[in-house]
Design a protein around this motif. Structure first.
Motif, short mmCIF file in Angstrom:
data_model
loop_
_atom_site.label_atom_id
_atom_site.label_comp_id
_atom_site.label_asym_id
_atom_site.label_seq_id
_atom_site.Cartn_x
_atom_site.Cartn_y
_atom_site.Cartn_z
N LEU A 18 -76.80 1.13 -39.41
CA LEU A 18 -76.96 1.90 -38.17
C LEU A 18 -78.43 2.15 -37.91
CD1 LEU A 18 -77.77 5.04 -39.03
CD2 LEU A 18 -75.35 5.19 -39.51
N SER A 19 -78.71 2.64 -36.70
CA SER A 19 -80.07 3.02 -36.32
C SER A 19 -79.98 4.14 -35.30
CB SER A 19 -80.83 1.83 -35.75
OG SER A 19 -80.16 1.32 -34.60
N MET A 20 -81.07 4.89 -35.15
CA MET A 20 -81.13 5.92 -34.12
C MET A 20 -81.37 5.24 -32.78
SD MET A 20 -80.57 8.73 -35.71
CE MET A 20 -81.01 9.96 -34.48
N GLN A 21 -80.50 5.52 -31.83
CA GLN A 21 -80.61 4.88 -30.52
C GLN A 21 -80.63 5.93 -29.43
OE1 GLN A 21 -77.98 1.55 -29.82
NE2 GLN A 21 -77.74 1.19 -32.01
N LYS A 22 -81.50 5.70 -28.44
CA LYS A 22 -81.63 6.62 -27.32
C LYS A 22 -80.90 6.07 -26.10
CE LYS A 22 -86.21 8.35 -28.72
NZ LYS A 22 -87.63 8.47 -28.31
N TYR A 23 -80.32 6.97 -25.33
CA TYR A 23 -79.73 6.58 -24.05
C TYR A 23 -79.69 7.79 -23.13
CZ TYR A 23 -75.34 8.61 -25.82
OH TYR A 23 -74.38 9.44 -26.31
N ILE A 24 -79.56 7.53 -21.85
CA ILE A 24 -79.51 8.59 -20.85
C ILE A 24 -78.06 8.99 -20.61
CG2 ILE A 24 -80.07 9.25 -18.49
CD1 ILE A 24 -82.50 8.80 -20.29
N ASP A 25 -77.78 10.25 -20.87
CA ASP A 25 -76.43 10.78 -20.66
C ASP A 25 -76.42 11.59 -19.37
OD1 ASP A 25 -73.76 11.43 -21.17
OD2 ASP A 25 -74.34 13.33 -22.10
N LEU A 75 -76.17 5.36 -34.28
CA LEU A 75 -75.09 4.50 -33.80
C LEU A 75 -75.07 3.20 -34.61
CD1 LEU A 75 -75.53 5.00 -29.95
CD2 LEU A 75 -73.73 5.95 -31.39
N PRO A 76 -73.91 2.59 -34.74
CA PRO A 76 -73.82 1.37 -35.57
C PRO A 76 -74.56 0.19 -34.95
CG PRO A 76 -71.74 1.79 -34.42
CD PRO A 76 -72.60 2.99 -34.20
N ASN A 77 -75.18 -0.59 -35.83
CA ASN A 77 -75.75 -1.87 -35.41
C ASN A 77 -74.65 -2.92 -35.53
OD1 ASN A 77 -78.34 -0.89 -35.00
ND2 ASN A 77 -78.96 -1.26 -37.11
N PHE A 78 -74.12 -3.33 -34.41
CA PHE A 78 -73.05 -4.33 -34.45
C PHE A 78 -73.49 -5.57 -33.68
CE2 PHE A 78 -72.24 -2.59 -30.26
CZ PHE A 78 -71.77 -3.67 -29.55
N VAL A 79 -72.88 -6.67 -33.99
CA VAL A 79 -73.11 -7.90 -33.23
C VAL A 79 -71.79 -8.67 -33.16
CG1 VAL A 79 -73.87 -9.18 -35.29
CG2 VAL A 79 -74.51 -10.00 -33.02
N VAL A 80 -71.50 -9.19 -31.97
CA VAL A 80 -70.34 -10.04 -31.73
C VAL A 80 -70.87 -11.38 -31.25
CG1 VAL A 80 -68.24 -10.33 -30.36
CG2 VAL A 80 -68.93 -8.05 -31.09
N GLY A 81 -70.30 -12.46 -31.74
CA GLY A 81 -70.82 -13.76 -31.35
C GLY A 81 -69.77 -14.85 -31.30
N ALA A 82 -70.12 -15.92 -30.57
CA ALA A 82 -69.24 -17.09 -30.47
C ALA A 82 -70.10 -18.31 -30.16
CB ALA A 82 -68.20 -16.89 -29.38
N ARG A 132 -76.47 8.11 -45.05
CA ARG A 132 -77.56 8.06 -44.06
C ARG A 132 -77.19 8.85 -42.81
NH1 ARG A 132 -80.29 3.72 -40.66
NH2 ARG A 132 -82.33 4.65 -40.36
N ILE A 133 -75.93 8.74 -42.39
CA ILE A 133 -75.48 9.51 -41.23
C ILE A 133 -75.67 10.99 -41.50
CG2 ILE A 133 -73.43 10.22 -39.92
CD1 ILE A 133 -72.41 7.36 -40.15
N ASN A 134 -75.31 11.42 -42.72
CA ASN A 134 -75.44 12.83 -43.07
C ASN A 134 -76.90 13.28 -43.13
OD1 ASN A 134 -73.11 14.44 -43.31
ND2 ASN A 134 -73.76 15.11 -45.35
N THR A 135 -77.80 12.34 -43.42
CA THR A 135 -79.23 12.66 -43.43
C THR A 135 -79.76 12.79 -42.00
OG1 THR A 135 -79.53 11.46 -45.52
CG2 THR A 135 -81.50 11.90 -44.23
N LEU A 136 -79.38 11.83 -41.16
CA LEU A 136 -79.85 11.83 -39.77
C LEU A 136 -79.19 12.91 -38.93
CD1 LEU A 136 -79.87 7.96 -39.16
CD2 LEU A 136 -81.86 9.43 -39.55
N LYS A 137 -77.95 13.20 -39.27
CA LYS A 137 -77.18 14.19 -38.51
C LYS A 137 -76.50 15.13 -39.51
CE LYS A 137 -74.23 14.34 -34.43
NZ LYS A 137 -73.37 13.53 -33.51
N PRO A 138 -77.24 16.12 -40.02
CA PRO A 138 -76.72 17.00 -41.08
C PRO A 138 -75.36 17.60 -40.73
CG PRO A 138 -79.05 17.42 -40.71
CD PRO A 138 -78.61 16.49 -39.62
#
Length: 583
Positions: A377-384, A407-414, A508-514
């Motif tokens: 995962l990585s910390m990701q910014k977005y406008i809510d 948020l999870p780092n995911f990838v889908v491919g074909a 890591r999630i618990n570290t980033l988001k106690p």
């Protein structure tokens, strides 16, 4: 001397098969599940004297007597260390048969029977003396050459060769007369079992006999036709989920499914080894369907997907590949073969379909493979955007705020064939306002109330994911172990899961988001992942003349010197001790 040893080995194997064959005569071919138990394989896989001393096992031994209503509760004290006292032959296979029927008044009813070889009838009857009360034993009788006893809701029949034990769900747990009805039901099961027609017994099912020879510590055999019949008997769940029309459609489709899969069986087995848990499944069907699967799987893997798996962080991935052309041609060939006198109609139907389908273009659009991966995962910014009440205007007003979350780092491919067709599709997404080109072959995807996603064309791979550093900025992942390339080349489908990386993700999630996880939840997660390494599931291509499709699960354990059975009992004991300490 060598010939003598070989001769003795063959005689022993034939004797063992003959013993198993006798027990198989009690099982019908159309039984839903036939579970093969092989205690002879487990005897040397665990330190039973040590296991007997575990507090959890001692508590189990103390508690099982009262639960079963046993008079002599000390009988179970050393059962793990000395199971031979039961009087059963633990050097031969035993069988547990599970079936189900639909009762119009009470719903699904489960029926089960255990079939075990007898070693010493005197020892077994001593077991009965310890297990049952005097008033129960007084009800013992003789039925058709078997001892017959009913007590505590189950029934037993035995002679010097075999033990038959019957269990069934009562039609109504709350009705007193239901106990008597259930006892009658179990007697009917007994009479049916000892009168199975030899031609209808599972002993005469070739595919079962071939599979049973390969079953290791235990295995389960599924009759798919029986499974379909049971599944389709009760349409209430389908109707509730999808509506009356869907349920009616399934009713009409059932005969076709049964005619297609009537010869379909699945044999699954489990083996507990040093540092590994192995499970193998074999799916047996008639040769037409094995050939169809072979046509579908006539494709090559795109190993380029390995560039999008992270050897340091990948928690899960699944990759499969098949041949679109082989699927179409295989179905066409099968339909012609099954059509019989209607062959001309089927031929005309396919020709009519091909008026509207450009086969070559269709098979070249997407090449028939697909993968999905979660790479940490990585910390990701977005406008809510949200509506907030404004007291001054007395209205709800839309407010935009920047949100940053792990948020999870995911990838889908074909894989794709014709790049021009793919670009045409992406242009449509651009026109709709969801995609913005930021680099050559790289696009940003914007969705309402959502982080940014990215669409990338890399050679002949179409990729969609969330990891900007990898997909847009070209950051390289740490390479996966070389075994993963082997998986992709040999498998039709590969599924991989890493408990180690999953635990690292949770921490890591618990570290980033106690406080995302409570202390108790973290302890439970760590306990259940302790000692577990990588798990992978492999579905293989069909080998020439194989009568089955093969799938294998491999779960690696951290301790390579300890058998998985010992590891399992150690885990159960540690779990028991932790509950006694109140966490």
């Amino acid at each position: 001397m060598k010939k003598t040893i070989l001769f003795l080995f063959i005689c022993l194997a034939q004797f063992s098969w003959a013993q198993n064959s006798k027990l198989l005569q009690y099982i019908e071919q159309d039984a839903l599940y036939t579970i093969v138990l092989r205690p002879q394989n487990l005897e040397k896989k665990a330190d039973w004297s040590q296991i007997q001393e575990y507090p959890a096992i001692k508590e189990f031994s103390r508690g099982i007597g009262p639960v079963l209503g046993a008079d002599d509760q000390s009988f179970f004290k050393d059962l793990f260390q000395n199971p031979q006292k039961l009087g059963l032959d633990l050097s031969q296979n035993s069988y547990l048969v599970i079936d189900s029927e639909l009762n119009d008044d009470y719903g699904s009813e489960i029926k089960a029977k255990l079939i075990a070889p007898m070693a010493d009838i005197q020892k077994f009857e001593a077991t009965c003396q310890a297990l049952f009360k005097e008033e129960d034993l007084a009800q013992k009788s003789q039925k058709d050459g078997y001892n017959w006893l009913q007590a505590n809701g189950f029934s037993m029949a035995w002679n010097k060769e075999v033990l038959l034990l019957f269990v069934s769900t009562p039609e109504n747990f709350f009705a007193e007369e239901s106990k008597e009805i259930n006892a009658m039901k179990q007697f009917d099961m007994f009479m049916h079992t000892i009168n199975v027609n030899s031609g209808e017994s599972i002993a005469n099912l070739k595919s079962f006999n071939e599979w049973e020879k390969t079953a290791r510590d235990m295995g389960a055999w599924l009759n798919y036709e029986r499974y379909l019949n049971i599944s389709m008997q009760n349409m209430d769940e389908i109707q509730q989920a999808f509506g009356r029309e869907a349920a009616q459609f399934m009713r009409e489709l059932t005969p076709l499914l049964i005619s297609m899969y009537g010869d379909f069986y699945a044999g699954m087995d489990l083996s507990l080894e040093k540092g590994q848990i192995l499970a193998e499944s074999k799916f047996y069907g008639n040769q037409d369907y094995i050939q169809l699967y072979s046509d579908i799987s006539n494709s090559k893997a795109n190993t380029k997907v390995l560039n999008y798996l992270d050897g340091q962080n990948t928690i899960f991935y699944s990759y499969m590949h098949f041949s679109p052309e082989g699927t179409y041609e295989g179905l066409k060939k099968l339909a012609h073969k099954k059509a019989g006198p209607q062959g001309e109609i089927v031929d005309r139907l396919f020709k009519f379909m091909e008026i509207f389908i450009d086969e070559k273009a269709s098979f070249n659009f997407l090449k028939g493979d697909f993968f999905i991966a979660y790479n940490g995962l990585s910390m990701q910014k977005y406008i809510d955007k949200d509506y907030v009440y404004n007291e001054e205007s007395d209205n709800y007003e839309m407010v935009e705020r920047e949100v940053e979350e792990p948020l999870p780092n995911f990838v889908v491919g074909a894989s794709y064939g014709n790049k021009k067709d793919i670009l045409n599709l992406i242009e449509i997404v651009e026109i709709l306002g969801f995609a913005t080109k930021i680099k050559t072959n790289k696009y940003e995807i914007s969705l309402p109330k959502s982080p940014k996603f990215y669409l990338v064309l890399d050679g002949n791979l179409l990729l969609f994911g969330s990891d900007k550093d990898r997909l847009i900025n070209g950051k390289k992942y740490k390479k996966m172990d070389s075994k993963h390339k082997k998986y992709l080349l040999e498998d039709i489908q590969t599924i991989f899961f890493s408990p180690e990386h999953a635990l690292a993700l949770v921490e890591r999630i618990n570290t980033l988001k106690p406080n995302a996880f409570t202390e108790r939840e973290l302890k439970e997660i760590k306990r259940f992942s302790k000692g577990l390494k990588d798990m992978s599931v492999h579905t293989y291509k069909v080998k020439p003349n194989d009568p089955y499709i093969r799938q294998e699960m491999i779960w690696e354990l951290e301790n390579k010197e300890e058998n998985a059975l010992n590891t399992f009992f150690l885990f159960i004991n540690e779990l028991y001790l932790s509950t006694q300490k109140g966490m």
